[in-house]
Design an enzyme around this catalytic site. Structure first.
Site, mmCIF file in Angstrom:
data_model
loop_
_atom_site.group_PDB
_atom_site.id
_atom_site.type_symbol
_atom_site.label_atom_id
_atom_site.label_comp_id
_atom_site.label_asym_id
_atom_site.label_seq_id
_atom_site.Cartn_x
_atom_site.Cartn_y
_atom_site.Cartn_z
ATOM 1 N N GLY A 170 61.897 -9.053 81.494
ATOM 2 C CA GLY A 170 61.894 -7.786 82.229
ATOM 3 C C GLY A 170 60.516 -7.515 82.810
ATOM 4 O O GLY A 170 59.712 -8.426 83.008
ATOM 5 N N ARG A 171 60.260 -6.232 83.046
ATOM 6 C CA ARG A 171 59.024 -5.846 83.753
ATOM 7 C C ARG A 171 57.753 -6.339 83.066
ATOM 8 O O ARG A 171 56.849 -6.887 83.699
ATOM 9 C CB ARG A 171 58.951 -4.314 83.856
ATOM 10 C CG ARG A 171 59.722 -3.734 85.002
ATOM 11 C CD ARG A 171 59.555 -2.230 85.011
ATOM 12 N NE ARG A 171 60.175 -1.648 83.846
ATOM 13 C CZ ARG A 171 61.327 -0.980 83.870
ATOM 14 N NH1 ARG A 171 61.951 -0.781 84.990
ATOM 15 N NH2 ARG A 171 61.833 -0.500 82.755
ATOM 16 N N ILE A 172 57.648 -6.135 81.734
ATOM 17 C CA ILE A 172 56.391 -6.485 81.046
ATOM 18 C C ILE A 172 56.231 -8.007 80.994
ATOM 19 O O ILE A 172 55.136 -8.537 81.204
ATOM 20 C CB ILE A 172 56.324 -5.826 79.652
ATOM 21 C CG1 ILE A 172 56.324 -4.292 79.817
ATOM 22 C CG2 ILE A 172 55.073 -6.285 78.888
ATOM 23 C CD1 ILE A 172 56.467 -3.507 78.520
ATOM 24 N N GLU B 80 56.144 -0.616 60.669
ATOM 25 C CA GLU B 80 54.811 -0.068 60.946
ATOM 26 C C GLU B 80 54.800 1.445 60.750
ATOM 27 O O GLU B 80 55.835 2.076 60.911
ATOM 28 C CB GLU B 80 54.357 -0.449 62.373
ATOM 29 C CG GLU B 80 55.217 0.130 63.490
ATOM 30 C CD GLU B 80 54.769 -0.333 64.881
ATOM 31 O OE1 GLU B 80 54.699 -1.543 65.122
ATOM 32 O OE2 GLU B 80 54.510 0.549 65.714
ATOM 33 N N HIS C 9 49.523 -1.478 67.344
ATOM 34 C CA HIS C 9 50.411 -0.994 68.420
ATOM 35 C C HIS C 9 49.608 -0.328 69.556
ATOM 36 O O HIS C 9 49.777 0.863 69.829
ATOM 37 C CB HIS C 9 51.457 -0.014 67.850
ATOM 38 C CG HIS C 9 52.703 0.077 68.689
ATOM 39 N ND1 HIS C 9 53.943 0.355 68.158
ATOM 40 C CD2 HIS C 9 52.907 -0.061 70.029
ATOM 41 C CE1 HIS C 9 54.848 0.385 69.135
ATOM 42 N NE2 HIS C 9 54.238 0.137 70.275
ATOM 43 N N ARG D 264 58.689 -5.311 69.840
ATOM 44 C CA ARG D 264 59.041 -4.524 68.661
ATOM 45 C C ARG D 264 58.959 -5.416 67.427
ATOM 46 O O ARG D 264 59.360 -6.589 67.453
ATOM 47 C CB ARG D 264 60.458 -3.949 68.780
ATOM 48 C CG ARG D 264 60.559 -2.740 69.701
ATOM 49 C CD ARG D 264 59.799 -1.526 69.148
ATOM 50 N NE ARG D 264 59.872 -0.364 70.004
ATOM 51 C CZ ARG D 264 58.959 0.000 70.910
ATOM 52 N NH1 ARG D 264 57.882 -0.747 71.102
ATOM 53 N NH2 ARG D 264 59.109 1.110 71.617
HETATM 54 C C1 DGY Z 1 56.642 2.070 74.159
HETATM 55 O O1 DGY Z 1 56.366 2.883 75.049
HETATM 56 O O2 DGY Z 1 57.787 1.749 73.889
HETATM 57 C C2 DGY Z 1 55.510 1.437 73.432
HETATM 58 O O3 DGY Z 1 55.868 0.731 72.349
HETATM 59 C C3 DGY Z 1 54.407 2.406 73.173
HETATM 60 O O4 DGY Z 1 53.581 2.183 74.261
#
Ligand code: DGY
Length: 322
Positions: free
Chosen positions: A157-159, A270, A288, A241
């Protein structure tokens, strides 16, 4: 007409809190202490818009609260595995998130983790700070070269695409990926990327970067068997995640040298950290921080504000999930 009442569960960056105060009858959380389940339930019954973040469990129990006056959950964050969307929909709630604005920042952290773990950066810093460095020598702390290698993305996806942008164009890396919902062909072509199964990605990649959502569909996707498919010089990066990885399997693989290293920004359970990770010199561990830049955290708040504005103006918020 009175202003809509908005409850925010955690402290937000000052500029967005100031805008909230101007526009709404807002209850902020100056102390930044996480709300209990009972407090979350009570808050849902005491506002028009409820703004939790990714650490607040807006699950079926919380959404079973007797009185819910909120009409919209404007979540601060892109991930929404903390919200039971079906239960929210059943209670007539609109739910929004904050995509896009944190894409680059999160990809920066993922790339940073890849570089740091592959090149043993934090291990080297600990060595230096401990006064153990005796000087340059040809075989000192040799690691894995990054440039020109193969990056495997689980989820594209985007990231992941922003990560591929950095890896392919910045580091000359070949991109392979696995995703049940692949992006359009022109995106795949841009990176000259190859789609394959999760198992093939694990077998062929020098660096594996996780970019899939958490939750039941991806729970422990990286288990002992799949981690076992990775190459011994490979590095695993997780900025997605924590529950996508079986911690015990990863710790065992890091300790035995089954894989060379890991760069982790998220953890199952976490903020509690499995103590086994602390013994792994070859793990780079971050709390995180994916979206934690001033610009991005403000942009995330502004994205919530835009979703609330649209909702209260009778429009469909751009980031409506349900
Ligand atoms: C999110 O936005 O889902 C991240 O885990 C926190 O930046």
């Amino acid at each position: 007409m009175s202003k809509p009442r908005v409850i925010v569960t955690r402290k937000w960056p000052e500029p967005v809190e100031a805008k909230l105060k101007e526009l709404y009858d807002v209850q902020l959380n100056e102390n930044d202490v996480a709300m209990s389940v009972d407090e979350l339930k009570a808050a849902l019954g005491n506002c028009d818009a409820f703004c939790p973040t990714v650490t607040d469990p807006i699950n079926a129990d919380v959404l079973s609260a007797e009185n819910i006056s909120a009409k919209i959950i404007g979540s601060y964050g892109v991930g929404f595995n903390h919200i039971d969307l079906d239960a929210a929909k059943a209670r007539g709630l609109t739910v929004t998130n904050t995509p896009e604005v944190l894409t680059d920042c999160t990809a920066d952290i993922a790339m940073g983790l890849l570089l740091a773990a592959a090149r043993r950066m934090t291990e080297g810093e600990r060595h230096l700070r401990a006064g153990e460095w005796t000087g340059w020598r040809p075989t000192h702390m040799m690691a894995t070269k990054v440039t020109g290698k193969t990056l495997g993305c689980i989820g594209f996806g985007r990231i992941a695409q922003a990560m591929a942008q950095r890896a392919h164009f910045g580091f000359g890396m070949k991109i392979i990926f696995s995703d049940p919902y692949p992006p359009p062909q022109d995106v795949i072509d841009k990176f000259d990327a190859t789609q394959m199964s999760v198992e093939e990605v694990l077998q062929q990649a020098d660096f594996v970067s996780l970019h899939c959502p958490g939750g039941k569909d991806t729970y422990h996707l990286l288990n002992e068997e799949r981690i076992g498919m990775m190459q011994s010089h490979a590095v695993l990066v997780n900025s997605a995640r924590g529950d996508v990885i079986d911690n015990q399997a990863l710790i065992a693989a890091l300790k035995s040298g089954k894989i060379a290293g890991a760069g982790l920004d998220v953890f199952e359970g976490e903020p509690k950290l499995d103590p086994g990770f602390l013994d792994c010199e070859n793990a780079v561990l971050l709390p995180h921080l994916g979206s934690a830049s001033v610009e991005t955290r403000i942009a995330m708040g502004e994205r919530v504000l835009e979703n609330l504005r649209a909702f209260f103006a009778g429009e469909t918020p751009r980031d409506k999930l349900v």
